[in-house]
Design a protein around this motif. Sequence first.
Motif, short mmCIF file in Angstrom:
data_model
loop_
_atom_site.label_atom_id
_atom_site.label_comp_id
_atom_site.label_asym_id
_atom_site.label_seq_id
_atom_site.Cartn_x
_atom_site.Cartn_y
_atom_site.Cartn_z
N LEU A 19 0.81 -1.10 0.09
CA LEU A 19 -0.06 0.07 0.00
C LEU A 19 0.86 1.14 -0.07
O LEU A 19 1.82 1.27 0.80
N MET A 20 0.61 2.10 -0.84
CA MET A 20 1.26 3.43 -0.92
C MET A 20 0.37 4.48 -0.94
O MET A 20 -0.70 4.61 -1.43
N SER A 21 0.59 5.65 -0.02
CA SER A 21 -0.10 6.63 0.32
C SER A 21 -0.04 7.94 -0.76
O SER A 21 -0.68 8.80 -0.77
N SER A 22 1.23 7.81 -1.37
CA SER A 22 1.32 8.99 -2.39
C SER A 22 1.92 8.35 -3.74
O SER A 22 2.45 7.22 -3.73
N ALA A 23 1.61 9.18 -4.59
CA ALA A 23 2.41 8.84 -5.91
C ALA A 23 3.79 9.57 -6.19
O ALA A 23 4.15 9.44 -7.23
N LYS A 24 4.25 9.85 -5.44
CA LYS A 24 5.82 10.64 -5.38
C LYS A 24 6.89 9.71 -5.88
O LYS A 24 7.49 10.06 -6.84
N PRO A 25 6.97 8.48 -5.44
CA PRO A 25 7.67 7.63 -6.12
C PRO A 25 7.84 7.36 -7.49
O PRO A 25 8.75 7.28 -8.10
N PHE A 26 6.30 7.23 -8.09
CA PHE A 26 6.27 6.95 -9.30
C PHE A 26 6.47 8.28 -10.15
O PHE A 26 7.05 8.41 -11.24
N ALA A 27 6.15 9.56 -9.53
CA ALA A 27 6.64 10.65 -10.20
C ALA A 27 8.22 11.01 -10.51
O ALA A 27 8.62 11.24 -11.23
N MET A 28 8.90 10.50 -9.19
CA MET A 28 10.28 10.58 -9.40
C MET A 28 10.89 9.51 -10.52
O MET A 28 11.88 9.86 -11.21
N LEU A 29 10.14 8.39 -10.88
CA LEU A 29 10.64 7.32 -11.77
C LEU A 29 10.33 8.16 -13.09
O LEU A 29 11.24 7.99 -14.07
N ARG A 30 9.35 9.06 -13.27
CA ARG A 30 9.12 9.62 -14.62
C ARG A 30 10.22 10.81 -14.91
O ARG A 30 10.56 11.06 -15.97
N GLU A 31 10.71 11.41 -13.54
CA GLU A 31 11.54 12.48 -14.00
C GLU A 31 13.04 11.97 -13.93
O GLU A 31 13.83 12.96 -14.55
N THR A 32 13.36 10.87 -13.99
CA THR A 32 14.77 10.66 -14.00
C THR A 32 15.07 10.60 -15.59
O THR A 32 14.61 10.27 -16.43
N LYS A 33 16.39 11.02 -15.74
CA LYS A 33 16.75 11.01 -17.18
C LYS A 33 17.28 9.74 -17.74
O LYS A 33 18.41 9.05 -16.92
#
Length: 120
Positions: free
Chosen positions: A91-105
């Motif tokens: 269970l994850m309460s935020s989408a921040k880890p997925f957003a960080m995956l999208r931002e990586t170069k």
Amino acid sequence: MLEINKGIGKPVELRGLKGTYLYLAVGVVFSTLIIALILYGLFNLNAYLVTAITLGCTFAGLWYCLRLSAKYGVYGLLKVEATRNQPNAILMSSAKPFAMLRETKRPNPRKGAAAAGRRE
């Protein structure tokens, strides 16, 4: 010529009990002996009753170990324990880890191949 090291790499086996189940069976036998000592020494139960209880517990425990050995195989019980300890869901309460995956170069494989082709 005799093979000296023909059993290396194989699990320990005794009368159908393989690997972990053999150690489990030895634990069952020792624990029932300790239970027999406690019942006879501390509670002063009849010797025949203690013998019947001890033999019943020993045979039931050994039967259970043989059944587990036949059902799961040598390493199957360890795998069953490992899957039993895994969580059903993460269970994850935020989408921040997925957003960080999208931002990586990430390097673009097409640019690398095109640049290598131009250097001729």
